[in-house]
Enzyme design. Structure first.
Site, PDB file in Angstrom:
ATOM      1  N   LYS A 148      21.215  23.279   8.804  1.00 21.26           N
ATOM      2  CA  LYS A 148      20.818  24.027   7.801  1.00 21.26           C
ATOM      3  C   LYS A 148      20.442  25.506   7.969  1.00 21.26           C
ATOM      4  O   LYS A 148      19.889  25.940   8.846  1.00 21.26           O
ATOM      5  CB  LYS A 148      19.337  23.427   7.430  1.00 21.26           C
ATOM      6  N   GLU A 174      18.632  15.893  12.302  1.00 22.94           N
ATOM      7  CA  GLU A 174      18.928  14.614  12.222  1.00 22.94           C
ATOM      8  C   GLU A 174      20.148  14.358  11.191  1.00 22.94           C
ATOM      9  O   GLU A 174      19.687  14.912   9.896  1.00 22.94           O
ATOM     10  CB  GLU A 174      18.160  13.703  12.077  1.00 22.94           C
ATOM     11  N   TYR A 175      21.200  14.050  11.324  1.00 24.59           N
ATOM     12  CA  TYR A 175      22.342  13.890  10.093  1.00 24.59           C
ATOM     13  C   TYR A 175      21.944  12.393   9.491  1.00 24.59           C
ATOM     14  O   TYR A 175      21.999  11.290  10.186  1.00 24.59           O
ATOM     15  CB  TYR A 175      23.585  13.853  10.837  1.00 24.59           C
ATOM     16  N   ASP A 231       6.181  18.988  -1.724  1.00 23.82           N
ATOM     17  CA  ASP A 231       7.434  19.003  -2.778  1.00 23.82           C
ATOM     18  C   ASP A 231       8.035  17.413  -2.786  1.00 23.82           C
ATOM     19  O   ASP A 231       9.241  17.404  -2.520  1.00 23.82           O
ATOM     20  CB  ASP A 231       8.448  20.037  -2.323  1.00 23.82           C
ATOM     21  N   PRO A 233      12.531  12.902  -5.650  1.00 24.79           N
ATOM     22  CA  PRO A 233      13.546  11.736  -5.343  1.00 24.79           C
ATOM     23  C   PRO A 233      14.610  12.752  -4.476  1.00 24.79           C
ATOM     24  O   PRO A 233      15.450  12.199  -3.683  1.00 24.79           O
ATOM     25  CB  PRO A 233      14.062  11.523  -6.581  1.00 24.79           C
TER      26      PRO A 233
END
Length: 288
Positions: free
Chosen positions: A52, A113-114, A170, A173
């Site tokens: 990120k 983590e992917y 925050d 979904p």
């Protein structure tokens, strides 16, 4: 950063494969981590990670940098099977190219983590589309057992988060990742409260209006119950395929006002099959 970019970290090298997506704070890349021979992780197989990368935000860059560092701090402290895993935070400096030194400078990057899968938002959208095809006889959203399978794991992630006195702020979904094997991973801790807020922060009602608790809207002191309220809205939307307080063609002010002043429509209005316990307690407000 882009496909093919190599980032040497000493203990290993990240090799960027593709772009996964982008949010307000940064761009997320899919990458492979190859461990260096003779290093502390020698012999460990290469594996996928998510990188990120913080965007440059002009005059707001300092504020977004604070959010980015806050997310790293929260994830570094957390270790739970339903919270996305943290590897490291580092500054990436683009290598000089044939055109000369890069003008971008260093960029903060989170290695996480992917998660091979999608989001709860994607799952809800698919079921809403199926409901339109099925007509009145079909369920409006995700079947109850499957919805609870996801939300129960979300509550586990929040329990671990709140045990460290962190408030996510925050929960929605799109921040609930679902692996292809059904395991849930809560992510995006950028606006999490990891320490007592400053006077200025306390005034700002940070969050996504459609999922905010009344206390959050009003800028009042928050604890884990605010996240649980947001999780209730997530469950409501997962089951009914709609938000209790719609956002389409309405201003942010109107949505926030509804969170404080308006009673949500009962779940059974859209889901007559709802279990009684869900009907009584979904979105039950403190003190009501």
């Amino acid at each position: 950063m882009g496909p093919g970019t190599r980032i040497d970290r000493g203990f290993g090298t990240y090799v960027v494969e593709s772009r996964l997506g982008a949010g307000a704070m940064g761009v997320v890349w899919k990458a492979w981590l190859f461990y260096a021979p003779g290093g502390p992780h020698d012999g460990k197989a290469p594996h996928l990670v998510a990188l990120k990368q913080l965007k440059h935000h002009g005059s707001l860059h300092n504020q977004f940098t604070t959010f980015f560092l806050r997310e790293a701090d929260a994830l570094r402290r957390l270790s739970h099977p339903n919270v996305v895993g943290f590897y490291e935070l580092f500054e990436w400096v683009p290598a000089e190219s044939s055109a000369g030194p890069s003008s971008v400078g260093s960029t903060l990057t989170l290695a996480l983590e992917y998660v091979d899968g999608g989001t709860l938002e994607d799952v809800i959208a698919r079921h809403v589309a199926r409901a339109k095809l099925a007509g009145p006889a079909g369920l409006p959203g995700v079947p109850f057992r499957r919805a609870w399978h996801y939300v129960e794991q979300l509550l586990g992630a929040l329990s671990a988060t709140h045990a460290l006195d962190i408030v996510h702020r925050d929960v929605k979904p799109s921040h609930v990742l679902i692996r292809n094997d059904g395991i849930v991973k809560l992510t995006d801790y950028g606006i999490a409260r990891v320490a007592p807020p400053t006077a200025e922060e306390a005034k700002n009602a940070a969050g996504t209006p459609a999922y905010m608790s009344p206390e959050q809207v009003l800028g009042q002191p928050l604890d884990g119950r605010s996240d649980l309220y947001s999780a209730g809205i997530v469950l409501y939307e997962t089951l009914t395929g709609r938000l209790p307080f719609p956002t389409a063609d309405r201003s942010e002010y109107e949505v926030r006002r509804d969170q404080v002043e308006t009673a949500h429509p009962p779940v059974r209005r859209y889901l007559p099959q709802a279990p009684p316990v869900l009907f009584r307690h979904c979105l039950h407000r403190r003190g009501s």
